[in-house]
Design a protein around this motif. Structure first.
Motif, mmCIF file in Angstrom:
data_model
loop_
_atom_site.group_PDB
_atom_site.id
_atom_site.type_symbol
_atom_site.label_atom_id
_atom_site.label_comp_id
_atom_site.label_asym_id
_atom_site.label_seq_id
_atom_site.Cartn_x
_atom_site.Cartn_y
_atom_site.Cartn_z
ATOM 1 N N GLN A 122 40.512 40.391 26.946
ATOM 2 C CA GLN A 122 39.879 39.647 28.026
ATOM 3 C C GLN A 122 40.442 40.150 29.352
ATOM 4 O OE1 GLN A 122 40.885 35.450 28.160
ATOM 5 N NE2 GLN A 122 38.906 34.916 29.084
ATOM 6 N N PHE A 123 39.556 40.451 30.278
ATOM 7 C CA PHE A 123 39.952 40.908 31.606
ATOM 8 C C PHE A 123 39.401 39.924 32.637
ATOM 9 C CE2 PHE A 123 39.541 44.602 28.886
ATOM 10 C CZ PHE A 123 40.719 45.292 29.115
ATOM 11 N N LYS A 124 40.257 39.458 33.540
ATOM 12 C CA LYS A 124 39.816 38.527 34.579
ATOM 13 C C LYS A 124 40.390 38.962 35.922
ATOM 14 C CE LYS A 124 39.306 34.172 33.729
ATOM 15 N NZ LYS A 124 39.543 32.725 33.446
ATOM 16 N N GLY A 125 39.556 38.869 36.962
ATOM 17 C CA GLY A 125 40.018 39.249 38.286
ATOM 18 C C GLY A 125 38.948 38.986 39.328
ATOM 19 N N LYS A 126 39.056 39.708 40.437
ATOM 20 C CA LYS A 126 38.139 39.539 41.560
ATOM 21 C C LYS A 126 37.323 40.813 41.760
ATOM 22 C CE LYS A 126 40.251 35.628 42.532
ATOM 23 N NZ LYS A 126 39.626 34.320 42.225
ATOM 24 N N LEU A 127 36.071 40.627 42.157
ATOM 25 C CA LEU A 127 35.190 41.744 42.509
ATOM 26 C C LEU A 127 34.838 41.622 43.981
ATOM 27 C CD1 LEU A 127 33.367 44.175 41.847
ATOM 28 C CD2 LEU A 127 31.612 42.557 41.121
ATOM 29 N N LEU A 128 35.249 42.608 44.787
ATOM 30 C CA LEU A 128 35.022 42.578 46.231
ATOM 31 C C LEU A 128 33.749 43.344 46.577
ATOM 32 C CD1 LEU A 128 38.004 41.727 46.009
ATOM 33 C CD2 LEU A 128 38.484 43.120 48.025
ATOM 34 N N ILE A 129 32.862 42.681 47.287
ATOM 35 C CA ILE A 129 31.627 43.316 47.764
ATOM 36 C C ILE A 129 31.593 43.194 49.284
ATOM 37 C CG2 ILE A 129 29.107 43.317 47.704
ATOM 38 C CD1 ILE A 129 30.320 44.106 45.054
ATOM 39 N N PRO A 130 31.778 44.287 50.025
ATOM 40 C CA PRO A 130 31.716 44.210 51.492
ATOM 41 C C PRO A 130 30.286 44.040 51.988
ATOM 42 C CG PRO A 130 32.078 46.473 50.783
ATOM 43 C CD PRO A 130 32.131 45.624 49.549
ATOM 44 N N GLN A 131 30.149 43.574 53.217
ATOM 45 C CA GLN A 131 28.853 43.244 53.785
ATOM 46 C C GLN A 131 27.892 44.423 53.781
ATOM 47 O OE1 GLN A 131 27.813 40.080 55.047
ATOM 48 N NE2 GLN A 131 25.838 41.132 54.977
ATOM 49 N N HIS A 132 28.385 45.617 54.094
ATOM 50 C CA HIS A 132 27.483 46.753 54.299
ATOM 51 C C HIS A 132 26.859 47.285 53.016
ATOM 52 C CE1 HIS A 132 31.095 48.878 53.078
ATOM 53 N NE2 HIS A 132 30.408 49.988 52.987
ATOM 54 N N ILE A 133 27.356 46.871 51.832
ATOM 55 C CA ILE A 133 26.732 47.331 50.579
ATOM 56 C C ILE A 133 26.183 46.174 49.757
ATOM 57 C CG2 ILE A 133 28.217 49.374 50.484
ATOM 58 C CD1 ILE A 133 29.722 47.980 48.165
ATOM 59 N N ALA A 134 26.276 44.950 50.274
ATOM 60 C CA ALA A 134 25.811 43.778 49.521
ATOM 61 C C ALA A 134 24.307 43.867 49.265
ATOM 62 C CB ALA A 134 26.146 42.508 50.288
ATOM 63 N N GLY A 135 23.865 43.209 48.182
ATOM 64 C CA GLY A 135 22.440 43.194 47.867
ATOM 65 C C GLY A 135 22.171 43.573 46.427
ATOM 66 N N LYS A 136 21.222 44.472 46.213
ATOM 67 C CA LYS A 136 20.779 44.830 44.866
ATOM 68 C C LYS A 136 21.705 45.889 44.245
ATOM 69 C CE LYS A 136 15.907 43.877 45.834
ATOM 70 N NZ LYS A 136 14.528 44.433 45.867
ATOM 71 N N PHE A 137 22.078 45.631 42.992
ATOM 72 C CA PHE A 137 22.888 46.575 42.215
ATOM 73 C C PHE A 137 22.293 46.708 40.816
ATOM 74 C CE2 PHE A 137 25.985 45.303 45.379
ATOM 75 C CZ PHE A 137 26.742 46.457 45.593
ATOM 76 N N LYS A 138 22.697 47.777 40.156
ATOM 77 C CA LYS A 138 22.468 47.916 38.723
ATOM 78 C C LYS A 138 23.828 47.997 38.039
ATOM 79 C CE LYS A 138 18.048 50.441 38.709
ATOM 80 N NZ LYS A 138 17.397 51.714 38.331
ATOM 81 N N ILE A 139 23.983 47.223 36.970
ATOM 82 C CA ILE A 139 25.163 47.358 36.124
ATOM 83 C C ILE A 139 24.789 48.342 35.029
ATOM 84 C CG2 ILE A 139 26.781 46.187 34.600
ATOM 85 C CD1 ILE A 139 26.137 43.609 36.118
ATOM 86 N N VAL A 140 25.411 49.489 35.004
ATOM 87 C CA VAL A 140 25.075 50.507 34.003
ATOM 88 C C VAL A 140 26.333 50.895 33.245
ATOM 89 C CG1 VAL A 140 23.152 51.423 35.354
ATOM 90 C CG2 VAL A 140 25.423 52.408 35.644
ATOM 91 N N GLY A 141 26.131 51.296 32.001
ATOM 92 C CA GLY A 141 27.280 51.686 31.215
ATOM 93 C C GLY A 141 26.911 52.276 29.885
ATOM 94 N N MET A 142 27.960 52.632 29.147
ATOM 95 C CA MET A 142 27.768 53.204 27.813
ATOM 96 C C MET A 142 28.920 52.747 26.932
ATOM 97 S SD MET A 142 27.475 57.218 26.672
ATOM 98 C CE MET A 142 29.199 57.549 27.062
ATOM 99 N N ILE A 143 28.569 52.180 25.767
ATOM 100 C CA ILE A 143 29.565 51.737 24.802
ATOM 101 C C ILE A 143 28.969 51.941 23.412
ATOM 102 C CG2 ILE A 143 28.772 49.332 24.867
ATOM 103 C CD1 ILE A 143 31.714 48.500 24.543
ATOM 104 N N ARG A 144 29.779 52.330 22.451
ATOM 105 C CA ARG A 144 29.241 52.689 21.135
ATOM 106 C C ARG A 144 28.831 51.479 20.313
ATOM 107 N NH1 ARG A 144 33.478 57.480 19.319
ATOM 108 N NH2 ARG A 144 32.784 59.020 20.853
ATOM 109 N N GLN A 145 29.542 50.368 20.408
ATOM 110 C CA GLN A 145 29.178 49.217 19.591
ATOM 111 C C GLN A 145 28.122 48.361 20.290
ATOM 112 O OE1 GLN A 145 33.316 47.847 19.447
ATOM 113 N NE2 GLN A 145 32.622 45.875 20.270
ATOM 114 N N LYS A 146 27.325 47.652 19.501
ATOM 115 C CA LYS A 146 26.187 46.917 20.035
ATOM 116 C C LYS A 146 26.448 45.429 20.181
ATOM 117 C CE LYS A 146 22.816 50.221 18.228
ATOM 118 N NZ LYS A 146 21.588 50.407 17.422
ATOM 119 N N GLU A 147 27.634 44.975 19.810
ATOM 120 C CA GLU A 147 27.977 43.562 19.944
ATOM 121 C C GLU A 147 29.477 43.447 20.194
ATOM 122 O OE1 GLU A 147 27.636 41.362 16.287
ATOM 123 O OE2 GLU A 147 27.900 43.185 15.083
ATOM 124 N N GLY A 148 29.899 42.222 20.474
ATOM 125 C CA GLY A 148 31.332 41.983 20.639
ATOM 126 C C GLY A 148 31.836 42.136 22.050
#
Length: 442
Positions: free
Chosen positions: A169-195
């Motif tokens: 488990q990882f917990k922390g803060k995600l900082l988003i400055p004003q000049h890049i705020a708005g629409k994002f895509k979360i993209v990634g690659m992982i071998r397992q399909k669950e968990g």
């Protein structure tokens, strides 16, 4: 109720007016504070884009100097620490002490601008749960971890545990400055399909893994967001590439962070020249590098005016200065015309002298200025065809004998004068040239 007692009470409409007045006052005060902060950031941006960008990149991404928007800081990331760093500088690493140039308010403005551009993960903590599996699961909110601690660098890293089966488990803060705020895509690659699960601000983000890749759209406002990633190991080896794509790319996993770095950063002069003061392998501390049009470079000492290295082709790789945060030294590239222990030495009255370095000028050509007693000495460089030209000048009120000791094996042409062994004595000490032929590195 008597009149005296009634005098201490206000009519209902008066109380409402006062409450609204107080709220309005608070709002105006808060707006003024925000406006002042915005004004400071705007002023700092102007200074940064006119001065700081040359070393730290237009978008604070790092160039000669380190990245200023990520989580890695050598000298502290608080506002007070940042202001101290800017004020005092690190001259031995090429950073000027800007406290001699800018006022405290301007330095605070620069600091506010840099802090307003911070992005990515911060204050991350990991928690490891041994023997967790898809069947047993993990009570993420209540179960006591077998191990926990701060995560540095603060990126999701699935290779932390030393056991075969686990939950993370990882917990922390995600900082988003004003000049890049708005629409994002979360993209990634992982071998397992669950968990695995991603939560931002307590809300679960659905990550579709029909294949090993996933992608999800998300809107993120400016500010600090709660970040949590949960993972139960299902395969022996599961690399995770995981990042936010929008107006900027923000790595979320250690594998993506490592991929975003490069091991080298070769500084280019292109059709001009650059002057750089960095710690360089095999060269004395304080040595200054000059590159002419990416054809020929040389290193000059600010203490004795000696030219301790000359090489052709690519000039210098400062990647270690950036990505190792100054803990490693830059490297010279190309083909060297001098060995490590050789140098073109300036002799005054027959011997090497310790000179007082006065600084350099960069218009129209690189020019280094020194003082010895009342004498003023300068060395200017340029290139002509396939030659490096070093022009020596002396301004003196009394007879001073200037000579140049040239290393054995280095081919040079000189102004009028005499050669005795390795020492060249010009006929005219007030101005003479050393011409060094070179061939551009293919």
């Amino acid at each position: 109720m008597n009149e005296t007692y009634k005098a201490f009470f206000l009519p209902k409409f008066s109380i409402g007016i006062i409450v609204r007045f107080i709220l309005l006052t608070i709002f105006i005060f808060a707006f003024q504070i925000k406006a002042q902060g915005s004004e400071s950031i705007s002023r700092g941006k102007i200074i940064y884009e006119s001065v700081c960008f040359a070393c730290h990149g237009k978008n604070l991404e790092g160039a000669v100097g380190p990245n200023l928007k990520d989580s890695l800081w050598l000298h502290g990331a608080s506002k007070a620490q940042l202001m101290t760093t800017i004020k005092k500088g690190f001259p031995e690493q090429g950073m000027v002490a800007f406290g001699t140039i800018y006022k405290d308010q301007q330095i605070e403005d620069i600091s506010n601008f840099i802090l307003s551009r911070q992005q990515g993960l911060r204050d991350m903590e990991y928690r490891i749960y041994h023997k967790a599996s898809f069947e047993t699961g993990v009570q993420w909110g209540t179960q006591k971890p077998d191990k926990k601690g701060p995560l540095n660098p603060p990126h999701v890293n699935l290779n932390l545990p030393e056991v075969d089966q686990f939950g993370l488990q990882f917990k922390g803060k995600l900082l988003i400055p004003q000049h890049i705020a708005g629409k994002f895509k979360i993209v990634g690659m992982i071998r397992q399909k669950e968990g695995f699960q991603l939560l931002i601000d307590g809300k679960k983000i659905e990550l579709s893994t029909a294949s090993s890749r996933f992608e999800e759209k998300i809107n993120l406002s400016a500010g600090i967001h709660e970040f949590e990633f949960r993972y139960i190991r299902g395969l022996k080896s599961t690399p995770l590439h995981f990042e936010l794509l929008g107006k900027a790319t923000i790595p979320l996993s250690f594998d993506s962070y490592r991929k975003s770095l490069t091991s080298e950063y070769i500084v280019k002069a292109e059709d001009s020249f650059f002057i750089m003061r960095k710690r360089v392998k095999d060269l004395s501390p304080g040595t200054i590098i000059v590159n002419h049009q990416d054809q020929v470079s040389y290193a000059i000492s600010p203490y004795g005016a000696s030219v301790s290295a000359i090489w052709t082709g690519d000039s210098i790789d400062i990647g270690p200065n950036i990505y190792a945060r100054g803990q490693d030294v830059a490297k010279t590239l190309g083909k060297h015309l001098l060995s490590k222990k050789e140098a073109i030495e300036l002799l005054i009255d027959g011997s090497e002298k310790k000179l007082k370095y006065l600084g350099y000028a960069n218009k129209p050509k690189p020019k280094f200025m020194y003082k010895y007693g009342t004498d003023q000495i300068s060395i200017e460089s340029s290139i002509n065809s396939k030659n490096l030209l070093l022009t020596y000048s002396l301004v003196s009120q009394h007879p001073t004998k200037i000579q140049v000791k040239i290393p054995k094996g280095l081919t040079v042409n000189t102004s009028k004068g005499t050669h005795e062994g390795l020492v060249f004595t010009p006929d005219n000490s007030s101005s003479f040239q050393i011409i060094i032929p070179f061939e551009e590195q293919p």
